[in-house]
Design a protein around this motif. Structure first.
Motif, PDB file in Angstrom:
ATOM      1  N   VAL A 246      37.761 -22.569 -26.440  1.00  0.00           N
ATOM      2  CA  VAL A 246      36.758 -23.610 -26.192  1.00  0.00           C
ATOM      3  C   VAL A 246      37.256 -24.560 -25.108  1.00  0.00           C
ATOM      4  N   GLY A 247      37.881 -23.993 -24.087  1.00  0.00           N
ATOM      5  CA  GLY A 247      38.286 -24.750 -22.917  1.00  0.00           C
ATOM      6  C   GLY A 247      39.722 -25.208 -22.894  1.00  0.00           C
ATOM      7  N   GLY A 248      40.433 -25.065 -24.002  1.00  0.00           N
ATOM      8  CA  GLY A 248      41.794 -25.565 -24.077  1.00  0.00           C
ATOM      9  C   GLY A 248      42.838 -24.505 -23.772  1.00  0.00           C
ATOM     10  N   ALA A 249      43.895 -24.923 -23.056  1.00  0.00           N
ATOM     11  CA  ALA A 249      45.048 -24.067 -22.785  1.00  0.00           C
ATOM     12  C   ALA A 249      46.293 -24.928 -22.910  1.00  0.00           C
ATOM     13  N   ALA A 250      47.327 -24.362 -23.498  1.00  0.00           N
ATOM     14  CA  ALA A 250      48.554 -25.121 -23.720  1.00  0.00           C
ATOM     15  C   ALA A 250      49.761 -24.269 -23.384  1.00  0.00           C
ATOM     16  N   ILE A 251      50.799 -24.921 -22.894  1.00  0.00           N
ATOM     17  CA  ILE A 251      52.093 -24.297 -22.722  1.00  0.00           C
ATOM     18  C   ILE A 251      52.987 -24.782 -23.862  1.00  0.00           C
ATOM     19  N   GLY A 252      53.724 -23.850 -24.423  1.00  0.00           N
ATOM     20  CA  GLY A 252      54.612 -24.209 -25.522  1.00  0.00           C
ATOM     21  C   GLY A 252      55.587 -23.080 -25.800  1.00  0.00           C
ATOM     22  N   THR A 253      56.258 -23.161 -26.916  1.00  0.00           N
ATOM     23  CA  THR A 253      57.244 -22.156 -27.284  1.00  0.00           C
ATOM     24  C   THR A 253      56.918 -21.597 -28.668  1.00  0.00           C
ATOM     25  N   ILE A 254      57.411 -20.397 -28.909  1.00  0.00           N
ATOM     26  CA  ILE A 254      57.185 -19.763 -30.209  1.00  0.00           C
ATOM     27  C   ILE A 254      58.467 -19.820 -31.034  1.00  0.00           C
ATOM     28  N   HIS A 255      58.285 -19.924 -32.338  1.00  0.00           N
ATOM     29  CA  HIS A 255      59.423 -19.963 -33.242  1.00  0.00           C
ATOM     30  C   HIS A 255      58.986 -19.432 -34.601  1.00  0.00           C
TER      31      HIS A 255
ATOM     32  N   TRP B  66      55.247 -16.419 -37.480  1.00  0.00           N
ATOM     33  CA  TRP B  66      55.383 -16.961 -36.133  1.00  0.00           C
ATOM     34  C   TRP B  66      54.543 -18.237 -36.006  1.00  0.00           C
ATOM     35  N   HIS B  67      55.088 -19.200 -35.289  1.00  0.00           N
ATOM     36  CA  HIS B  67      54.385 -20.440 -34.984  1.00  0.00           C
ATOM     37  C   HIS B  67      54.470 -20.720 -33.483  1.00  0.00           C
ATOM     38  N   PHE B  68      53.473 -21.451 -33.007  1.00  0.00           N
ATOM     39  CA  PHE B  68      53.411 -21.864 -31.610  1.00  0.00           C
ATOM     40  C   PHE B  68      53.503 -23.383 -31.566  1.00  0.00           C
ATOM     41  N   ARG B  69      54.551 -23.897 -30.924  1.00  0.00           N
ATOM     42  CA  ARG B  69      54.726 -25.335 -30.795  1.00  0.00           C
ATOM     43  C   ARG B  69      54.150 -25.791 -29.458  1.00  0.00           C
ATOM     44  N   VAL B  70      53.207 -26.707 -29.487  1.00  0.00           N
ATOM     45  CA  VAL B  70      52.465 -27.135 -28.301  1.00  0.00           C
ATOM     46  C   VAL B  70      53.247 -28.220 -27.560  1.00  0.00           C
ATOM     47  N   ASP B  71      53.530 -27.970 -26.274  1.00  0.00           N
ATOM     48  CA  ASP B  71      54.228 -28.960 -25.456  1.00  0.00           C
ATOM     49  C   ASP B  71      53.277 -29.779 -24.590  1.00  0.00           C
ATOM     50  N   ASN B  72      52.302 -29.129 -23.973  1.00  0.00           N
ATOM     51  CA  ASN B  72      51.307 -29.857 -23.177  1.00  0.00           C
ATOM     52  C   ASN B  72      49.994 -29.102 -23.194  1.00  0.00           C
ATOM     53  N   VAL B  73      48.915 -29.816 -22.986  1.00  0.00           N
ATOM     54  CA  VAL B  73      47.569 -29.246 -23.119  1.00  0.00           C
ATOM     55  C   VAL B  73      46.737 -29.591 -21.884  1.00  0.00           C
ATOM     56  N   ALA B  74      45.969 -28.622 -21.405  1.00  0.00           N
ATOM     57  CA  ALA B  74      44.986 -28.840 -20.344  1.00  0.00           C
ATOM     58  C   ALA B  74      43.637 -28.327 -20.835  1.00  0.00           C
ATOM     59  N   ARG B  75      42.564 -28.961 -20.360  1.00  0.00           N
ATOM     60  CA  ARG B  75      41.236 -28.544 -20.802  1.00  0.00           C
ATOM     61  C   ARG B  75      40.311 -28.364 -19.603  1.00  0.00           C
ATOM     62  N   ASP B  76      39.625 -27.231 -19.578  1.00  0.00           N
ATOM     63  CA  ASP B  76      38.609 -26.974 -18.562  1.00  0.00           C
ATOM     64  C   ASP B  76      37.272 -27.530 -19.033  1.00  0.00           C
ATOM     65  N   PRO B  77      36.486 -28.136 -18.131  1.00  0.00           N
ATOM     66  CA  PRO B  77      35.149 -28.599 -18.528  1.00  0.00           C
ATOM     67  C   PRO B  77      34.269 -27.418 -18.918  1.00  0.00           C
ATOM     68  N   ARG B  78      33.299 -27.700 -19.768  1.00  0.00           N
ATOM     69  CA  ARG B  78      32.381 -26.642 -20.193  1.00  0.00           C
ATOM     70  C   ARG B  78      31.620 -26.117 -18.972  1.00  0.00           C
ATOM     71  N   PRO B  79      31.586 -24.803 -18.768  1.00  0.00           N
ATOM     72  CA  PRO B  79      30.880 -24.266 -17.598  1.00  0.00           C
ATOM     73  C   PRO B  79      29.369 -24.355 -17.757  1.00  0.00           C
ATOM     74  N   ALA B  80      28.663 -24.260 -16.636  1.00  0.00           N
ATOM     75  CA  ALA B  80      27.202 -24.212 -16.678  1.00  0.00           C
ATOM     76  C   ALA B  80      26.766 -22.987 -17.472  1.00  0.00           C
ATOM     77  N   PRO B  81      25.760 -23.121 -18.329  1.00  0.00           N
ATOM     78  CA  PRO B  81      25.352 -22.001 -19.176  1.00  0.00           C
ATOM     79  C   PRO B  81      24.934 -20.768 -18.379  1.00  0.00           C
ATOM     80  N   LEU B  82      25.438 -19.631 -18.806  1.00  0.00           N
ATOM     81  CA  LEU B  82      25.017 -18.335 -18.288  1.00  0.00           C
ATOM     82  C   LEU B  82      24.812 -17.434 -19.494  1.00  0.00           C
ATOM     83  N   LEU B  83      23.563 -17.194 -19.831  1.00  0.00           N
ATOM     84  CA  LEU B  83      23.203 -16.421 -21.019  1.00  0.00           C
ATOM     85  C   LEU B  83      22.690 -15.054 -20.610  1.00  0.00           C
TER      86      LEU B  83
END
Length: 234
Positions: free
Chosen positions: A44-53, A59-76
């Protein structure tokens, strides 16, 4: 960098997200070492860089930083696709091409296809679309609707520009980048007169060509997505 899928809206800096069995199996197959840096996508637009442990056997994913893309124009893409294998293939390609919503239509012809879509197939299509986001890097997974009667289609895009793919029609004109776009793609043999009457009354689509020849529904849908992206860029 290896990409992983996490639950929607789970990406919070400092969070430790337990990965599901599919993602954990992916790490095991790739023999990814504990402490490796990976990218997590939430669909839903979110991407994060982190490490696994590991915590115990999970397995778990530890979130270090997060970036979010705006919702794109609808294409149905609304497709009268009866064949389930072709629909699953289209679900994957929709994610790669940035389609925001894929609606399988129940049409007069698709009801009688022996290998037609059923609820389990649509659920599988949702999983395949998310997996395709992981491969392609698309941060917005397409929403894949349940099998939808054509009378109910308008609710999926109440304020948008509708186009109907038709061989021999005019070319698609330029489209403003923020325009909500819906495409009507017929099943094998095309829409019947009853379907078209409902479309004209409810959606008033403009008929445009998708190529020189008659296309299968999955080919036509992909052509529509590519043409939309091209005309939006113009």
């Amino acid at each position: 960098m290896i990409r992983l899928l996490v639950p929607a809206d789970a990406l919070v800096v400092g969070a430790s997200i337990r990965l599901d069995e599919d993602e954990a199996h992916h790490l095991d197959v790739r023999r990814v070492a504990e402490g490796s840096e990976v990218e997590g996508l939430d669909g839903v637009g979110g991407a994060a860089i982190g490490t696994i442990h590991r915590e115990g056997k999970r397995w778990h994913f530890r979130v270090d930083n997060v970036a979010r893309d705006p919702r794109p124009a609808p294409l149905l893409l609304a497709v009268g696709g009866g064949d389930k294998d072709r629909f699953l293939w289209l679900a994957e390609k929709s994610a790669e091409l940035g389609v925001t919503t894929l609606v399988p239509l129940e049409t007069a012809r698709s009801r009688h296809v022996e290998n037609r879509l059923r609820e389990g197939t649509i659920d599988k299509g949702r999983r395949r679309a998310r997996e395709a986001c992981k491969q392609s890097g698309n941060r917005w997974a397409p929403v894949i609707a349940d099998l939808t009667p054509i009378e109910a289609l308008r609710s999926w895009l109440p304020a948008g520009k509708w186009w109907l793919g038709e061989a021999g029609a005019a070319a698609l004109p330029s489209i403003a980048a923020d325009t909500a776009v819906g495409w009507l793609i017929g099943p094998e043999g095309g829409f019947v007169a009853e379907d078209l009457t409902i479309f004209e009354r409810e959606l008033a689509p403009v008929r445009v060509t998708l190529g020189l020849h008659v296309l299968r529904f999955e080919t036509a849908a992909i052509a529509a997505a590519v043409l939309t992206a091209d005309r939006r860029r113009d």
